[in-house]
Design a protein around this motif. Structure first.
Motif, PDB file in Angstrom:
ATOM      1  N   LYS A   1      52.600 152.574  46.768  1.00  0.00           N
ATOM      2  CA  LYS A   1      52.849 153.701  47.680  1.00  0.00           C
ATOM      3  C   LYS A   1      54.106 153.514  48.520  1.00  0.00           C
ATOM      4  O   LYS A   1      54.845 154.480  48.766  1.00  0.00           O
ATOM      5  CB  LYS A   1      51.640 153.873  48.607  1.00  0.00           C
ATOM      6  N   TRP A   2      54.388 152.285  48.946  1.00  0.00           N
ATOM      7  CA  TRP A   2      55.418 152.099  49.951  1.00  0.00           C
ATOM      8  C   TRP A   2      56.640 151.297  49.508  1.00  0.00           C
ATOM      9  O   TRP A   2      57.698 151.386  50.149  1.00  0.00           O
ATOM     10  CB  TRP A   2      54.817 151.416  51.185  1.00  0.00           C
TER      11      TRP A   2
ATOM     12  N   LYS B   1      60.428 152.485  49.717  1.00  0.00           N
ATOM     13  CA  LYS B   1      60.414 153.777  50.405  1.00  0.00           C
ATOM     14  C   LYS B   1      60.369 153.644  51.928  1.00  0.00           C
ATOM     15  O   LYS B   1      60.144 154.629  52.633  1.00  0.00           O
ATOM     16  CB  LYS B   1      59.194 154.591  49.937  1.00  0.00           C
TER      17      LYS B   1
ATOM     18  N   GLU C   1      63.103 155.559  53.970  1.00  0.00           N
ATOM     19  CA  GLU C   1      62.731 156.980  53.980  1.00  0.00           C
ATOM     20  C   GLU C   1      61.578 157.217  54.960  1.00  0.00           C
ATOM     21  O   GLU C   1      61.575 158.206  55.715  1.00  0.00           O
ATOM     22  CB  GLU C   1      62.317 157.392  52.568  1.00  0.00           C
ATOM     23  N   ALA C   2      60.599 156.301  54.978  1.00  0.00           N
ATOM     24  CA  ALA C   2      59.461 156.434  55.889  1.00  0.00           C
ATOM     25  C   ALA C   2      59.899 156.327  57.348  1.00  0.00           C
ATOM     26  O   ALA C   2      59.336 157.004  58.223  1.00  0.00           O
ATOM     27  CB  ALA C   2      58.423 155.363  55.575  1.00  0.00           C
TER      28      ALA C   2
ATOM     29  N   LYS D   1      53.449 160.195  56.571  1.00  0.00           N
ATOM     30  CA  LYS D   1      54.519 159.676  55.717  1.00  0.00           C
ATOM     31  C   LYS D   1      55.474 158.762  56.485  1.00  0.00           C
ATOM     32  O   LYS D   1      56.446 158.275  55.918  1.00  0.00           O
ATOM     33  CB  LYS D   1      55.289 160.838  55.095  1.00  0.00           C
TER      34      LYS D   1
END
Length: 593
Positions: free
Chosen positions: A38-39, A42, A45-46, A53
């Protein structure tokens, strides 16, 4: 001594073979794999998003995973420490460690990737998102590790190889120590009971115990020398790859304390050796009718010391009443350890020696291990470990990621609890001879906590420095040990053959290199803190609880500021040491009366 309690590990899991334990281990695997999917890749971006999110949500999931993994690891560790001689416990502990190491590989990316995010983006995320702001202390603390991080593949290699390097030699040390037996008058005793004989009033008993310890340590010297050399080299490799300049810098970083502060502490204590340990041991030699004490007489009781063993119920009431006089809330938390079976007290074969308070995880509760043998020092040990336990309960509200207190402040509540208990007992003691015995024991405990631990720190520095030049022989390590012991103990202690091997049984050298200065840090800090308490108006208890509740969310300078204390001030350590000197002055006065 009455019924000694055993802890209820069922509060974590019913048993090592239970369905609940296996289910949580499987659930942890699934959660870690899903978290990575999931992470990973990213987080930048989070950090620019918010809500579900956002970076705060990612950290929240990571926090929950950390709690679950901590529960599993705590249960495995506490089961193992309950009886390290049981092969099934050893296998269980090793298998769980291996499984958790493999599982943690899925999570390793998270702190590394988070630290690669630009500072400006992190700052903006903390301002814009409430969840991220909640974890700001952890994020900012994590970023202190940034200069010493390696790339992801290397970090994964270090993590996975730890099972066959440091972790393996730690376990070898633990299991070797648990199996050691020391022969005295035909009886084979484990370590804890043999060390306890050094506090017996008969000099002959102490001598036999010391000789038995020296003989067994010497018989096993080869394996302890190998363990020490291997772990020192393993640490040197890690430090070199990460770019640490000084051999203790990685410990200072994990403690969130500046090297200069520790150097000032160590220097102040070394300078105080003549005023503290040298002076006190000279007085004690005279009280025992000796010109010079043997090394096995260092912790001998004075003739004035009461001989009777202290029942468990009395020890419990002593500590709880002392805690309650300071704060009923503090006593109420400590009482739960007794009422809800969070304590393992009996000394038994195979059980881990010494004492500790294990915080486990915020979703559970801490556990305390002691080896209670009814001596006055055992009561102080109980007060010490319960102080840790109260601290861990109060800090648990910060969550798994932020509840852990750096070692520099981790000893605050424990030493403060000891001091409360000692002062309560001293205030009730009117007999001059008993008062002298109590003061002497407290001085010895403080010397063991401050002088002895700084000597340990200096020994570690010498060992790790010398190891850089090549493997050390047992004789070389023994020479380094004797050099710091002679300096710290002083001329009133005769160090004879056999003592050169006594470095072998100190677990902190193995499990937590350079941990030992935290004891001296904590003792001197609490001495200063207690002086503030004695002169305080209303409000000290509330400020003290706020310090404990903070866990790992604040630097020591910020936590000490409300009390008017500053560990960066050179005079800070002198204030702490002066309390020990004052107790020695009081003993000298009593001796003249």
């Amino acid at each position: 001594m009455g019924d000694l309690p055993l802890w209820r590990l069922e509060d974590l899991y019913p048993s090592r073979d239970s369905e609940a334990f296996r289910a949580d281990l499987s659930r942890a695997d699934e959660m870690a794999t899903a978290f990575e999917a999931k992470w990973k890749g990213k987080l930048t971006e989070a950090a620019k998003a918010s809500g579900d999110k956002g970076l705060g949500s990612a950290i929240e999931e990571y926090d929950a995973l950390d709690d679950l993994l901590g529960r599993i690891a705590s249960f495995a560790g506490l089961t193992y420490f309950s009886n390290t001689s049981d092969p099934a416990n050893g296998k269980f502990y090793g298998d769980v460690q291996s499984r958790l190491t493999d599982l943690s590989a899925h999570l390793l990316f998270f702190p590394l990737e988070l630290n690669r995010i630009e500072d400006a983006i992190i700052d903006a995320a903390i301002k814009a998102d409430a969840k991220t702001a909640h974890y700001a202390p952890w994020i900012l603390d994590l970023r202190k590790d940034k200069p010493f991080q390696l790339d992801d593949k290397l970090e994964q290699l270090f993590l996975e190889k730890s099972m066959t390097s440091a972790a393996a030699f730690n376990r070898l040390f633990d299991e070797t120590m648990a199996e050691l037996r020391f022969e005295i008058d035909g009886e084979m005793l484990p370590l804890e009971r043999t060390l306890n004989l050094l506090q017996e009033p008969e000099e002959e008993t102490r001598r036999k115990a010391a000789e038995a310890l020296s003989k067994t340590f010497k018989d096993n010297l080869r394996i302890f020398t190998l363990i020490t050399n291997t772990l020192a080299k393993d640490k040197e490799i890690g430090d070199r790859w990460r770019g640490f300049e000084d051999i203790a810098d990685s410990r200072h970083l994990s403690n969130r304390v500046e090297r200069e502060v520790v150097d000032a502490l160590a220097s102040a204590v070394r300078e105080a050796y003549p005023r503290l340990s040298h002076r006190y041991y000279a007085m004690k030699a005279k009280w025992l009718g000796m010109e010079q004490m043997n090394f096995w007489d260092r912790n001998a009781p004075l003739p004035e010391t009461p001989k009777a063993l202290i029942p468990w119920a009395e020890a419990k009431e002593t500590v709880l009443s002392a805690y309650g006089a300071f704060s009923p809330d503090m006593a109420a938390i400590a009482r739960r350890f007794f009422d809800e079976q969070w304590i393992d007290a009996p000394a038994r074969p195979g059980k881990a020696p010494g004492a500790f308070a294990h915080p486990t995880v915020p979703s559970a509760h801490p556990y305390v291990l002691v080896n209670y043998l009814g001596k006055p020092r055992d009561v102080m040990t109980l007060a010490h470990e319960l102080g840790h336990g109260v601290h861990q309960v109060l800090a648990g509200g910060q969550g798994a990621l932020m509840c852990q207190t750096p070692l520099t402040l981790a000893e605050t509540a424990s030493v403060f609890g000891e001091m409360l208990t000692f002062r309560a007992l001293l205030d009730k003691t009117k007999d001059k001879r008993e008062r002298k015995a109590m003061l002497a024991q407290k001085v010895e405990d403080m010397i063991n906590t401050v002088v002895r631990q700084i000597a340990f720190y200096e020994f570690e520095r010498k060992v790790h420095t010398a190891r850089k030049e090549g493997e050390l022989t047992a004789d070389q390590i023994g020479e380094l040990w004797l050099s710091v012991q002679n300096e710290s103990l002083g001329p009133a202690i005769r160090i004879s053959e056999g003592y050169e091997t006594w470095w072998t049984y100190i677990p902190h050298f193995i499990h937590s290199p350079f941990y030992v200065y935290a004891y001296a840090f904590g003792d001197c800090l609490v001495n200063s803190l207690y002086a503030v308490y004695q002169n305080a108006n209303e409000g000290f208890q509330q400020k003290y609880f706020e310090l404990l509740k903070a866990g790992g969310t604040k630097h020591h300078s910020e936590l000490l500021k409300p009390f008017g204390l500053d560990a960066t001030d050179p005079s800070f350590w002198s204030k702490g040491l002066s309390m020990i000197e004052g107790l020695i002055d009081e003993l000298e006065t009593l001796d003249r009366m």
